[in-house]
Motif scaffolding. Structure first.
Motif, PDB file in Angstrom:
ATOM      1  N   ILE A  71      13.615  27.076  13.629  1.00 21.62           N
ATOM      2  CA  ILE A  71      12.285  27.590  13.330  1.00 21.62           C
ATOM      3  C   ILE A  71      12.304  29.096  13.534  1.00 21.62           C
ATOM      4  O   ILE A  71      13.141  29.625  14.267  1.00 21.62           O
ATOM      5  N   PHE A  72      11.378  29.767  12.904  1.00 19.36           N
ATOM      6  CA  PHE A  72      11.268  31.207  13.015  1.00 19.36           C
ATOM      7  C   PHE A  72       9.826  31.559  13.349  1.00 19.36           C
ATOM      8  O   PHE A  72       8.897  30.976  12.801  1.00 19.36           O
ATOM      9  N   ILE A  73       9.669  32.515  14.234  1.00 21.43           N
ATOM     10  CA  ILE A  73       8.349  32.978  14.630  1.00 21.43           C
ATOM     11  C   ILE A  73       8.301  34.470  14.343  1.00 21.43           C
ATOM     12  O   ILE A  73       9.225  35.207  14.675  1.00 21.43           O
ATOM     13  N   GLY A  74       7.231  34.914  13.708  1.00 21.70           N
ATOM     14  CA  GLY A  74       7.091  36.331  13.426  1.00 21.70           C
ATOM     15  C   GLY A  74       5.897  36.578  12.533  1.00 21.70           C
ATOM     16  O   GLY A  74       5.088  35.687  12.289  1.00 21.70           O
ATOM     17  N   PRO A  75       5.802  37.798  12.023  1.00 22.84           N
ATOM     18  CA  PRO A  75       4.655  38.115  11.160  1.00 22.84           C
ATOM     19  C   PRO A  75       4.810  37.489   9.787  1.00 22.84           C
ATOM     20  O   PRO A  75       5.888  37.508   9.203  1.00 22.84           O
ATOM     21  N   ASP A  76       3.742  36.920   9.299  1.00 19.77           N
ATOM     22  CA  ASP A  76       3.720  36.367   7.951  1.00 19.77           C
ATOM     23  C   ASP A  76       3.339  37.509   7.014  1.00 19.77           C
ATOM     24  O   ASP A  76       2.230  38.028   7.083  1.00 19.77           O
ATOM     25  N   LEU A  77       4.246  37.902   6.159  1.00 19.83           N
ATOM     26  CA  LEU A  77       4.034  39.074   5.311  1.00 19.83           C
ATOM     27  C   LEU A  77       3.382  38.749   3.970  1.00 19.83           C
ATOM     28  O   LEU A  77       3.301  39.611   3.109  1.00 19.83           O
ATOM     29  N   LYS A  78       2.899  37.523   3.810  1.00 20.81           N
ATOM     30  CA  LYS A  78       2.271  37.164   2.538  1.00 20.81           C
ATOM     31  C   LYS A  78       1.002  37.983   2.299  1.00 20.81           C
ATOM     32  O   LYS A  78       0.754  38.451   1.203  1.00 20.81           O
ATOM     33  N   ASP A  79       0.182  38.117   3.336  1.00 18.16           N
ATOM     34  CA  ASP A  79      -1.070  38.855   3.203  1.00 18.16           C
ATOM     35  C   ASP A  79      -0.894  40.346   3.461  1.00 18.16           C
ATOM     36  O   ASP A  79      -1.724  41.150   3.076  1.00 18.16           O
ATOM     37  N   LYS A  80       0.155  40.722   4.156  1.00 21.91           N
ATOM     38  CA  LYS A  80       0.389  42.118   4.527  1.00 21.91           C
ATOM     39  C   LYS A  80       1.827  42.460   4.146  1.00 21.91           C
ATOM     40  O   LYS A  80       2.743  42.259   4.932  1.00 21.91           O
ATOM     41  N   PRO A  81       2.040  42.963   2.949  1.00 26.63           N
ATOM     42  CA  PRO A  81       3.410  43.156   2.473  1.00 26.63           C
ATOM     43  C   PRO A  81       4.161  44.328   3.112  1.00 26.63           C
ATOM     44  O   PRO A  81       5.273  44.610   2.735  1.00 26.63           O
TER      45      PRO A  81
END
Length: 134
Positions: A69-79
């Motif tokens: 699993i990976f945890i971090g910022p989801d860049l879908k909304d904030k490219p």
């Protein structure tokens, strides 16, 4: 004698089914997510406040890994990737060095022991669940 052989074969089949199911459950990302929830919470707590939504974007990421699993910022909304710049620092156009704030590494260090305890507990729960099915 034939009845004993049939009973043994039934037991072996049941154990094989349980072993395969148990193996799949252990590989399940659900177990890892439950054990690692503490990391996500700590990461959100340690994320700098003035980062324009970075804290809210921290989550379990759906990447193509079958075993992790990976945890971090989801860049879908904030490219705009920002977390690594905050973590390690940067150098401005005029050459000034801006020090980093190692909030990601700090979160890992603060929670790595608890993740192992949580993972052990989750696996014991699975073991108990499958022992009841025997």
């Amino acid at each position: 004698m034939a009845q004993i052989d049939n009973d043994i074969n039934l037991i072996i089949k049941k154990l094989n089914v349980l072993a395969e199911k148990y193996r799949g459950e252990i590989r399940s990302k659900t177990v890892l997510r439950k054990a690692s929830k503490v990391v996500l919470n700590k990461l959100k707590d340690n994320t700098p406040e003035d980062t324009k939504g970075l804290k809210a974007s921290m989550k379990f990421l759906t990447l193509r890994s079958k075993t992790g699993i990976f945890i971090g910022p989801d860049l879908k909304d904030k490219p705009i990737p920002l977390a690594h710049i905050l973590e390690y620092g940067r150098i401005t156009k005029n050459g000034k060095r801006i020090e980093g704030n190692p909030f990601i590494f700090k979160s890992y260090e603060q929670t790595k022991g608890q993740v192992l305890v949580n993972l052990t507990n989750e696996l014991k729960l699975l073991q108990d669940k499958f022992e009841k099915q025997l």
